[in-house]
Write an enzyme that holds these catalytic residues in place. Sequence first.
Site, PDB file in Angstrom:
ATOM      1  N   LEU A 241      53.978 -75.228-100.542  1.00  0.00           N
ATOM      2  CA  LEU A 241      52.994 -74.157-100.328  1.00  0.00           C
ATOM      3  C   LEU A 241      51.621 -74.594-100.850  1.00  0.00           C
ATOM      4  O   LEU A 241      51.002 -73.902-101.660  1.00  0.00           O
ATOM      5  CB  LEU A 241      53.448 -72.879-101.037  1.00  0.00           C
ATOM      6  CG  LEU A 241      54.763 -72.274-100.559  1.00  0.00           C
ATOM      7  CD1 LEU A 241      55.114 -71.056-101.412  1.00  0.00           C
ATOM      8  CD2 LEU A 241      54.675 -71.868 -99.087  1.00  0.00           C
ATOM      9  N   HIS A 242      51.158 -75.733-100.365  1.00  0.00           N
ATOM     10  CA  HIS A 242      49.926 -76.320-100.904  1.00  0.00           C
ATOM     11  C   HIS A 242      48.845 -75.279-101.192  1.00  0.00           C
ATOM     12  O   HIS A 242      48.352 -75.152-102.317  1.00  0.00           O
ATOM     13  CB  HIS A 242      49.347 -77.331 -99.907  1.00  0.00           C
ATOM     14  CG  HIS A 242      50.232 -78.446 -99.544  1.00  0.00           C
ATOM     15  ND1 HIS A 242      50.479 -79.507-100.378  1.00  0.00           N
ATOM     16  CD2 HIS A 242      50.930 -78.697 -98.400  1.00  0.00           C
ATOM     17  CE1 HIS A 242      51.282 -80.370 -99.780  1.00  0.00           C
ATOM     18  NE2 HIS A 242      51.580 -79.898 -98.583  1.00  0.00           N
TER      19      HIS A 242
END
Length: 319
Positions: A241-242
Amino acid sequence: MGTRLIIDTDPGVDDAFAIALAALSDDVDLLGVTTVFGNVSLEATTRNALRVLQLCGRPDVPVAAGAARPLVHPQPARAGHVHGEDGLSGRSAALPEPERGPEPGGAVKLLVSLLEAADEPVTIAPIGPLTNIALLLAAHPHVKEKIGRIVLMGGGVGRGNSTATAEFNIWSDPEAARRVLVEEDVPCVMVPLDLTHRCAVSTAWLGKLAAGGRIGAALEALTPDYLASYRRSLGWDGIVLHDAVAVAEAISPGILRTESYPVDVDCTFGPGRGTTLVDRRRAGMRGEGEGAVAPSAVQVAVDTDVDGLGEFVLGRLTR
């Protein structure tokens, strides 16, 4: 109201999670969302941002479309092979149709108007290529005093994803990234791949998200192509989930631990193009006098409570 926030984004599955994280947080005043080329075309990123906000019941948040290409040189490649050709695993159309369209005048105009109207510092979270932010700072330097900090997802300290050493957002427009990170004096927090990969979440986490309500289920449904891509790169069933990691720091300063380092961006045309050069030597080893590296305002995120961060994001998306 808590953090006053503007998100600049190229949705993208992880961008969709990040937008929802801010839109659903009671302690965030989400002033606006601006879009940029990146994972997919500007037309698609703008449509996706509008639909994610509609999903979250936030059609009140204005959206404006920004740069459709990098400042100088063409974008080397998009990321449809990771995010799906529409940016959301081919499922963008499953999200609700937006009640409103993008604002006239474009992203920079909206950014300037929101910043000029602000009576307290505003955090900007660029989670795509930095083209819009470079244009803003170049053409409207008077708004810098309204920016509390820029919290960006991008770069790497010891790794890349688009090349061996370059991360996608920076690689997509290195000249814009260098303008923001190196040539400006606005406080920046850089959230690199090294940390975001450590914050990857499992399919069990995604299952909790899907079971947590209508919005969580809709977000989880956007992940199949993304999950398939990360299954190959992670070696296990999960996703990274950068952008949500960066937005978590924008919302809750200090949820990531940062260290201050000089940073440069490789804008040459060799194999290092787009690499963020983070000088981790001790200050006394960086040289003195002519040619020395000047102190940098870039705070590089290096650590966090990984489990705590996952619970923070999950809790907000299923609230």
